[in-house]
Design a protein around this motif. Structure first.
Motif, PDB file in Angstrom:
ATOM      1  N   ASP A  10       0.971  -1.185   0.133  1.00 20.70           N
ATOM      2  CA  ASP A  10      -0.061  -0.091  -0.047  1.00 20.70           C
ATOM      3  C   ASP A  10       0.518   1.057   0.298  1.00 20.70           C
ATOM      4  OD1 ASP A  10      -2.443  -1.641  -0.092  1.00 20.70           O
ATOM      5  OD2 ASP A  10      -2.511  -1.078   2.305  1.00 20.70           O
ATOM      6  N   TYR A  11       1.836   1.412   0.995  1.00 17.81           N
ATOM      7  CA  TYR A  11       2.857   2.553   1.059  1.00 17.81           C
ATOM      8  C   TYR A  11       3.194   2.845  -0.509  1.00 17.81           C
ATOM      9  CZ  TYR A  11       2.442   3.938   5.765  1.00 17.81           C
ATOM     10  OH  TYR A  11       1.482   4.387   7.201  1.00 17.81           O
ATOM     11  N   TYR A  12       3.640   1.364  -0.698  1.00 14.02           N
ATOM     12  CA  TYR A  12       4.549   1.657  -2.299  1.00 14.02           C
ATOM     13  C   TYR A  12       4.015   1.805  -3.792  1.00 14.02           C
ATOM     14  CZ  TYR A  12       6.955   0.341  -6.318  1.00 14.02           C
ATOM     15  OH  TYR A  12       8.122   0.236  -7.278  1.00 14.02           O
ATOM     16  N   VAL A  13       2.746   1.994  -3.799  1.00  8.39           N
ATOM     17  CA  VAL A  13       1.996   2.193  -4.410  1.00  8.39           C
ATOM     18  C   VAL A  13       1.330   3.967  -3.919  1.00  8.39           C
ATOM     19  CG1 VAL A  13      -1.004   2.007  -5.653  1.00  8.39           C
ATOM     20  CG2 VAL A  13       1.172   0.063  -4.980  1.00  8.39           C
ATOM     21  N   LEU A  14       1.426   3.891  -3.034  1.00  7.62           N
ATOM     22  CA  LEU A  14       1.492   5.486  -2.331  1.00  7.62           C
ATOM     23  C   LEU A  14       2.670   6.650  -2.758  1.00  7.62           C
ATOM     24  CD1 LEU A  14      -0.969   4.789   0.780  1.00  7.62           C
ATOM     25  CD2 LEU A  14      -1.570   6.255  -1.351  1.00  7.62           C
ATOM     26  N   GLY A  15       3.232   5.933  -3.131  1.00  5.18           N
ATOM     27  CA  GLY A  15       4.603   6.569  -3.527  1.00  5.18           C
ATOM     28  C   GLY A  15       5.879   6.713  -1.694  1.00  5.18           C
ATOM     29  N   GLU A  16       5.659   6.624  -1.055  1.00  3.48           N
ATOM     30  CA  GLU A  16       6.158   6.715   0.257  1.00  3.48           C
ATOM     31  C   GLU A  16       7.037   5.537   1.032  1.00  3.48           C
ATOM     32  OE1 GLU A  16       3.559   7.615   3.766  1.00  3.48           O
ATOM     33  OE2 GLU A  16       2.136   8.217   2.232  1.00  3.48           O
ATOM     34  N   TYR A  17       8.134   5.495   0.388  1.00  2.00           N
ATOM     35  CA  TYR A  17       9.439   4.077  -0.470  1.00  2.00           C
ATOM     36  C   TYR A  17       9.848   3.854   1.210  1.00  2.00           C
ATOM     37  CZ  TYR A  17       8.810   4.397  -5.136  1.00  2.00           C
ATOM     38  OH  TYR A  17       8.266   4.453  -6.715  1.00  2.00           O
ATOM     39  N   GLU A  18       9.486   5.302   1.797  1.00  2.00           N
ATOM     40  CA  GLU A  18      10.604   4.442   3.828  1.00  2.00           C
ATOM     41  C   GLU A  18       9.308   4.008   4.455  1.00  2.00           C
ATOM     42  OE1 GLU A  18      13.904   4.631   4.167  1.00  2.00           O
ATOM     43  OE2 GLU A  18      14.033   5.379   2.359  1.00  2.00           O
ATOM     44  N   SER A  19       8.367   3.797   4.795  1.00  2.00           N
ATOM     45  CA  SER A  19       6.947   3.790   5.181  1.00  2.00           C
ATOM     46  C   SER A  19       7.270   2.042   4.624  1.00  2.00           C
ATOM     47  CB  SER A  19       5.808   4.189   5.013  1.00  2.00           C
ATOM     48  OG  SER A  19       6.053   5.439   5.867  1.00  2.00           O
ATOM     49  N   SER A  20       7.190   1.996   3.576  1.00  2.00           N
ATOM     50  CA  SER A  20       6.727   1.106   2.609  1.00  2.00           C
ATOM     51  C   SER A  20       8.421  -0.363   2.954  1.00  2.00           C
ATOM     52  CB  SER A  20       6.349   1.169   1.062  1.00  2.00           C
ATOM     53  OG  SER A  20       6.974  -0.996   0.717  1.00  2.00           O
ATOM     54  N   LEU A  21       9.141   0.066   2.919  1.00  2.00           N
ATOM     55  CA  LEU A  21      10.506  -0.145   3.313  1.00  2.00           C
ATOM     56  C   LEU A  21      10.977  -0.978   5.247  1.00  2.00           C
ATOM     57  CD1 LEU A  21      13.411   1.650   1.875  1.00  2.00           C
ATOM     58  CD2 LEU A  21      12.180  -0.977   1.351  1.00  2.00           C
ATOM     59  N   ASP A  22      10.016  -0.124   5.676  1.00  2.00           N
ATOM     60  CA  ASP A  22       9.483   0.152   6.967  1.00  2.00           C
ATOM     61  C   ASP A  22       8.533  -1.429   7.670  1.00  2.00           C
ATOM     62  OD1 ASP A  22      10.938   2.543   8.273  1.00  2.00           O
ATOM     63  OD2 ASP A  22       9.041   3.587   8.353  1.00  2.00           O
ATOM     64  N   TRP A  23       7.941  -1.009   6.551  1.00  2.00           N
ATOM     65  CA  TRP A  23       6.995  -2.251   7.187  1.00  2.00           C
ATOM     66  C   TRP A  23       7.307  -3.882   6.149  1.00  2.00           C
ATOM     67  CZ3 TRP A  23       2.676  -3.052  10.471  1.00  2.00           C
ATOM     68  CH2 TRP A  23       1.862  -1.442  10.844  1.00  2.00           C
ATOM     69  N   LEU A  24       8.193  -3.981   5.006  1.00  2.00           N
ATOM     70  CA  LEU A  24       8.903  -4.965   4.583  1.00  2.00           C
ATOM     71  C   LEU A  24       9.616  -5.231   5.532  1.00  2.00           C
ATOM     72  CD1 LEU A  24       9.326  -4.024   0.713  1.00  2.00           C
ATOM     73  CD2 LEU A  24       7.946  -5.420   1.631  1.00  2.00           C
ATOM     74  N   GLU A  25      10.704  -4.672   6.513  1.00  2.00           N
ATOM     75  CA  GLU A  25      11.109  -4.992   7.758  1.00  2.00           C
ATOM     76  C   GLU A  25      10.297  -5.702   8.832  1.00  2.00           C
ATOM     77  OE1 GLU A  25      14.422  -1.701   7.178  1.00  2.00           O
ATOM     78  OE2 GLU A  25      13.295  -1.496   8.937  1.00  2.00           O
ATOM     79  N   ARG A  26       9.236  -5.086   8.634  1.00  2.00           N
ATOM     80  CA  ARG A  26       8.169  -5.916   9.994  1.00  2.00           C
ATOM     81  C   ARG A  26       8.419  -7.684   9.462  1.00  2.00           C
ATOM     82  NH1 ARG A  26       3.226  -3.800  13.162  1.00  2.00           N
ATOM     83  NH2 ARG A  26       2.097  -5.682  13.858  1.00  2.00           N
ATOM     84  N   ALA A  27       7.882  -7.367   8.089  1.00  2.00           N
ATOM     85  CA  ALA A  27       7.178  -8.670   8.130  1.00  2.00           C
ATOM     86  C   ALA A  27       8.496  -9.727   7.535  1.00  2.00           C
ATOM     87  CB  ALA A  27       6.833  -8.451   5.964  1.00  2.00           C
ATOM     88  N   ILE A  28       9.716  -9.719   7.667  1.00  2.00           N
ATOM     89  CA  ILE A  28      10.775 -10.377   7.854  1.00  2.00           C
ATOM     90  C   ILE A  28      10.447 -10.650   8.806  1.00  2.00           C
ATOM     91  CG2 ILE A  28      13.148 -10.703   8.046  1.00  2.00           C
ATOM     92  CD1 ILE A  28      13.719  -8.588   5.635  1.00  2.00           C
ATOM     93  N   GLU A  29      10.117 -10.124  10.445  1.00  2.00           N
ATOM     94  CA  GLU A  29      10.359  -9.960  11.537  1.00  2.00           C
ATOM     95  C   GLU A  29       9.178 -11.271  12.343  1.00  2.00           C
ATOM     96  OE1 GLU A  29      12.539  -9.600  13.762  1.00  2.00           O
ATOM     97  OE2 GLU A  29      13.603  -8.637  12.114  1.00  2.00           O
ATOM     98  N   ASP A  30       7.780 -10.693  11.463  1.00  2.00           N
ATOM     99  CA  ASP A  30       6.761 -11.132  11.759  1.00  2.00           C
ATOM    100  C   ASP A  30       6.965 -13.018  10.562  1.00  2.00           C
ATOM    101  OD1 ASP A  30       5.862  -9.286  12.958  1.00  2.00           O
ATOM    102  OD2 ASP A  30       4.775  -8.510  11.026  1.00  2.00           O
TER     103      ASP A  30
END
Length: 309
Positions: free
Chosen positions: A253-273
């Motif tokens: 969602d954040y990637y499509v919105l162009g908010e790349y840093e937020s997208s990366l925040d959540w990808l890092e969380r996805a690894i932890e999850d």
């Protein structure tokens, strides 16, 4: 048979039912190896389809498959169930491929084995091999909903859009009441910048899933007023309210919105999850912007996933 019937339907509730039927079979006959495989395969899918933590599901799936091998050492389906867990949760790519090869050597006519191996090969970027495996799976089980879905997915990720579109249209014709077929095509349209078509596919999928008229109207209005970003703002708000949160979907969602840093925040969380969806991250068609892919944080995510070269 009942367990496999519900397992093949690929919904969270049906997989839970399948698990109970397989457990019941084991209670009746503890040495029924294929019932242990059924338990393993059910646990292998629970995280993806229900959101239950992968740490609660895949280890149990692997243990059930190992139990099956204690009973019947040459049961290919058990090796394949282990391979799937090693891929989707443990991210042990080398060991997973060895198990797939062993399983398919022992059970060459097991369609799900070829399908899952095709998914593995796709996530490794080995598309020609993936296409061969999914073709075998389809020939073994020509009307399997999930095999047809994965076939379209393989061609989509490989970049063969003409074939992917053809397969997706075939799937919608064969299964017009199954939302996953529309979600699948929406993702292709999104990646190709065909936002009107993508929105139509999503709205149809939500309608099939019995989303309320109020929510459908909200999403339709968001797209009509603000285009794809308006729609994804609504998706983001909805996904952030889910329990548990699917951090990979929020990252998209954040990637499509162009908010790349937020997208990366959540990808890092996805690894932890340890989310199932992270196996797709390196081949994800959406994450195609060179600015995003060259970001040191994204490169660190790929390195942490330890994909083979």
């Amino acid at each position: 048979m009942r367990g496999k019937h519900f397992w093949n339907k690929r919904t969270g509730d049906d997989i839970k039912k399948a698990l109970e039927y397989f457990k019941e079979a084991v209670n009746i006959e503890p040495l029924y190896a294929l019932a242990h495989v059924g338990i393993a395969e059910s646990y292998d899918l629970l995280h993806q389809y229900t959101g239950i933590s992968s740490r609660e599901t895949y280890p149990k799936g692997k243990a059930a498959a190992l139990k099956a091998l204690e009973i019947e050492a040459n049961l290919g389906e058990a090796h394949i169930a282990i391979a799937y867990a090693l891929t989707e949760h443990f991210w042990d790519w080398e060991a997973a491929e060895a198990e797939y090869k062993k399983g398919l050597e022992l059970s060459p006519n097991y369609a799900t084995g070829h399908q899952w191996y095709a998914e593995y090969l796709t996530n490794m970027g080995r598309y020609d091999e993936a296409k061969k495996e999914i073709k075998i799976a389809r020939e073994l089980d020509p009307l399997s909903l999930v095999i047809l879905l994965v076939e379209a997915f393989v061609y989509h990720l490989s970049g063969d859009m003409e074939s992917a579109r053809r397969f997706m249209d075939r799937n919608i014709e064969l299964y017009p009441d199954h939302s996953s077929m529309y979600f699948n095509k929406a993702d292709l349209h999104l990646g190709e910048g065909e936002y009107e078509e993508a929105a139509q596919m999503w709205l149809k999928a939500f309608e099939i899933n019995k989303v309320s008229a109020e929510v459908l109207d909200e999403r339709r209005e968001a797209f009509n007023l603000s285009g794809i970003k308006g729609l994804f703002k609504v998706f983001l708000e909805s996904n952030l309210k889910q329990e548990p949160i699917n951090s990979y979907r929020v990252a998209v969602d954040y990637y499509v919105l162009g908010e790349y840093e937020s997208s990366l925040d959540w990808l890092e969380r996805a690894i932890e999850d340890r989310l199932f969806w992270m196996v797709y991250v390196n081949q994800e068609p959406l994450f195609s912007d060179p600015e995003f892919r060259s970001n040191p944080r994204f490169q660190a995510i790929i390195k942490k996933m330890n994909f083979p070269d």
